[in-house]
Enzyme design. Structure first.
Site, PDB file in Angstrom:
ATOM      1  N   GLU A  88       0.920  -1.184  -0.025  1.00 20.24           N
ATOM      2  CA  GLU A  88       0.067  -0.034   0.118  1.00 20.24           C
ATOM      3  C   GLU A  88       0.838   1.213  -0.146  1.00 20.24           C
ATOM      4  O   GLU A  88       0.518   2.455  -0.187  1.00 20.24           O
ATOM      5  CB  GLU A  88      -0.728  -0.113   1.242  1.00 20.24           C
ATOM      6  CG  GLU A  88      -1.986   1.000   1.178  1.00 20.24           C
ATOM      7  CD  GLU A  88      -1.686   2.007   2.114  1.00 20.24           C
ATOM      8  OE1 GLU A  88      -2.137   3.130   2.033  1.00 20.24           O
ATOM      9  OE2 GLU A  88      -0.571   1.950   2.930  1.00 20.24           O
ATOM     10  N   HIS A 148      -4.347  -1.978   2.509  1.00 17.28           N
ATOM     11  CA  HIS A 148      -3.921  -1.922   3.923  1.00 17.28           C
ATOM     12  C   HIS A 148      -3.913  -3.484   4.286  1.00 17.28           C
ATOM     13  O   HIS A 148      -3.055  -3.738   5.039  1.00 17.28           O
ATOM     14  CB  HIS A 148      -4.814  -1.095   4.654  1.00 17.28           C
ATOM     15  CG  HIS A 148      -4.660   0.374   4.476  1.00 17.28           C
ATOM     16  ND1 HIS A 148      -5.315   0.999   3.563  1.00 17.28           N
ATOM     17  CD2 HIS A 148      -4.000   1.201   5.011  1.00 17.28           C
ATOM     18  CE1 HIS A 148      -5.052   2.540   3.532  1.00 17.28           C
ATOM     19  NE2 HIS A 148      -4.129   2.313   4.686  1.00 17.28           N
TER      20      HIS A 148
HETATM   21  P1  AMP Z   1      -2.951   5.016   6.230  1.00 17.80           P
HETATM   22  O1  AMP Z   1      -3.773   5.212   4.761  1.00 17.80           O
HETATM   23  O2  AMP Z   1      -2.039   3.987   5.950  1.00 17.80           O
HETATM   24  O3  AMP Z   1      -2.583   6.043   6.909  1.00 17.80           O
HETATM   25  O4  AMP Z   1      -3.843   4.073   7.088  1.00 17.80           O
HETATM   26  C1  AMP Z   1      -5.456   4.313   7.281  1.00 17.80           C
HETATM   27  C2  AMP Z   1      -5.897   3.657   8.459  1.00 17.80           C
HETATM   28  O5  AMP Z   1      -6.918   4.016   8.732  1.00 17.80           O
HETATM   29  C3  AMP Z   1      -6.093   2.138   8.087  1.00 17.80           C
HETATM   30  O6  AMP Z   1      -5.998   1.108   9.304  1.00 17.80           O
HETATM   31  C4  AMP Z   1      -7.669   2.274   7.773  1.00 17.80           C
HETATM   32  O7  AMP Z   1      -8.072   0.936   7.875  1.00 17.80           O
HETATM   33  C5  AMP Z   1      -8.023   3.408   9.116  1.00 17.80           C
HETATM   34  N1  AMP Z   1      -9.292   3.981   8.384  1.00 17.80           N
HETATM   35  C6  AMP Z   1      -9.324   4.674   7.160  1.00 17.80           C
HETATM   36  N2  AMP Z   1     -10.706   5.356   6.991  1.00 17.80           N
HETATM   37  C7  AMP Z   1     -11.403   4.796   8.113  1.00 17.80           C
HETATM   38  C8  AMP Z   1     -12.753   4.489   8.577  1.00 17.80           C
HETATM   39  N3  AMP Z   1     -13.756   5.474   7.770  1.00 17.80           N
HETATM   40  N4  AMP Z   1     -13.199   3.872   9.499  1.00 17.80           N
HETATM   41  C9  AMP Z   1     -12.234   3.196   9.870  1.00 17.80           C
HETATM   42  N5  AMP Z   1     -10.994   3.264   9.767  1.00 17.80           N
HETATM   43  C10 AMP Z   1     -10.593   3.573   8.571  1.00 17.80           C
END
Ligand code: AMP
Length: 336
Positions: free
Chosen positions: A10, A305
């Site tokens: 990712e 992810h």
């Molecule tokens: P990154 O984009 O690598 O910074 O990671 C983002 C993290 O936030 C991941 O664990 C996603 O599953 C989590 N995440 C992003 N959007 C949401 C959402 N709407 N609800 C729950 N978790 C989220």
């Protein structure tokens, strides 16, 4: 020393956060380069640095390369420091992503912890506080870890300034968890939150959700101590097997109807698919299940992810992941 390529999979902050958590748990030092090479502002940003600093405090670690813009980092943990910690992310960087980084090791500590986190509590591309409280933490409780979280003030991008208090009663050993079926639907409720913005925005969002979904409850919430403008709309789907939370983030220039419409679509897809675990829960459950050394879940949402987390976890822990097709969905099982 484990060498990690931050641009793998990712290519964002996930590989770094998971590596920090796993490094503290296992005592295995790591070096990572090409940090966030896949993003348009590569390297460590303020919120990633906050996660590194929090991990360094919790893991009593020696760190090289911890600076904004840095594309490589070396992290050498030397123990575990549960107890009282306060971390401020600074701008509106996500406080919940800092928690995502340090929670796994603290769940396995010998002593309880109390955390005070300041920053964004409802940021795009991060778990909103309500998702942690209503979806994620109840599942950890089923694995034996009692984590309480209180949002004392909501913080939105760009002003931030939110505050979350977290109490962690460790599990000793986490118990495996299976989430293979959603079970009968119990309720669908919606909450539209505004901070320093008109309640009309929230009402318009709930209007759209009311037309698209059968809601048991719809609530407008106004942040009482706002630090800046913000809006978020949340739909909580409670089933016999688990609770999922879907979120739409208000954005300047994007009509409230479009924000709510996006969430309604996500909920409709989730209800139609019939699977228990949504996309975000899927990537966030992998680490606790791997630490438990067992468990399985069915999800329709396969994200970058999730794939990235599977890879990085397998580098630190002696676990195996089995991914199999389950109709249109996937079943992910962890064995040790
Ligand atoms: P990154 O984009 O690598 O910074 O990671 C983002 C993290 O936030 C991941 O664990 C996603 O599953 C989590 N995440 C992003 N959007 C949401 C959402 N709407 N609800 C729950 N978790 C989220």
């Amino acid at each position: 020393m484990l060498d990690l390529d931050g641009s793998a999979g990712e290519g964002g902050g996930q590989i770094l956060r998971s590596a920090l958590a796993l490094s503290i748990v296992t005592g295995q030092p790591f070096a990572i380069d090409r940090i966030r090479a896949g993003r348009k502002n590569p390297g460590l940003q303020r919120q990633h640095l906050a996660a590194v600093e929090a991990a360094a405090a919790v893991g009593k670690a020696e760190v090289q390369g911890a600076a904004v813009g840095s594309r490589s980092l070396v992290f050498r943990p030397s123990g575990l420091a549960p107890g009282r910690h306060r971390f401020a992310v600074g701008s509106a960087g996500s406080a919940t992503l800092v928690l995502q980084t340090i929670l796994p090791p603290l769940l396995l500590a010998r002593e309880p912890s109390t955390l005070e986190l300041e920053g964004g509590t409802h940021n795009p591309w991060a778990p909103p506080f309500d998702f942690l409280e209503r979806a994620f933490l109840p599942l950890l409780a089923r694995m034996g870890a009692e984590v309480t979280a209180v949002c004392e003030r909501r913080g939105f991008y760009p002003a931030g300034g939110g505050k979350v208090r977290v109490g962690i009663r460790p599990a000793g050993k986490l118990a495996p968890l299976e989430l293979l079926e959603r079970g009968p639907l119990k309720s669908v409720s919606a909450r539209a939150i505004v901070s320093a913005l008109s309640a009309r925005i929230a009402k318009r969002e709930l209007g759209v959700l009311g037309e698209r979904l059968t809601l048991d409850c719809a609530q407008v919430v106004e942040e009482k101590d706002p630090r800046g403008p913000g809006n978020v709309v949340l739909v909580e789907v409670e089933s016999a097997g688990l609770t999922e939370v879907f979120t739409g983030f208000g954005e300047k220039g994007v009509p409230a109807e479009r924000v709510a419409g996006g969430v309604a679509g996500e909920v409709e897809r989730y209800l139609a698919e019939g699977v228990p675990v949504g996309e975000h829960l899927a990537d966030q459950l992998l680490l606790p299940l791997a630490l438990a050394g067992g468990g399985a879940f069915v999800t329709g949402g396969w994200s970058g992810h999730t794939a990235t987390n599977l890879d990085v976890i397998a580098k630190f822990l002696p676990v195996r992941f089995g991914v199999s097709e389950a109709g249109d969905a996937r079943r992910i099982a962890v064995t040790s």
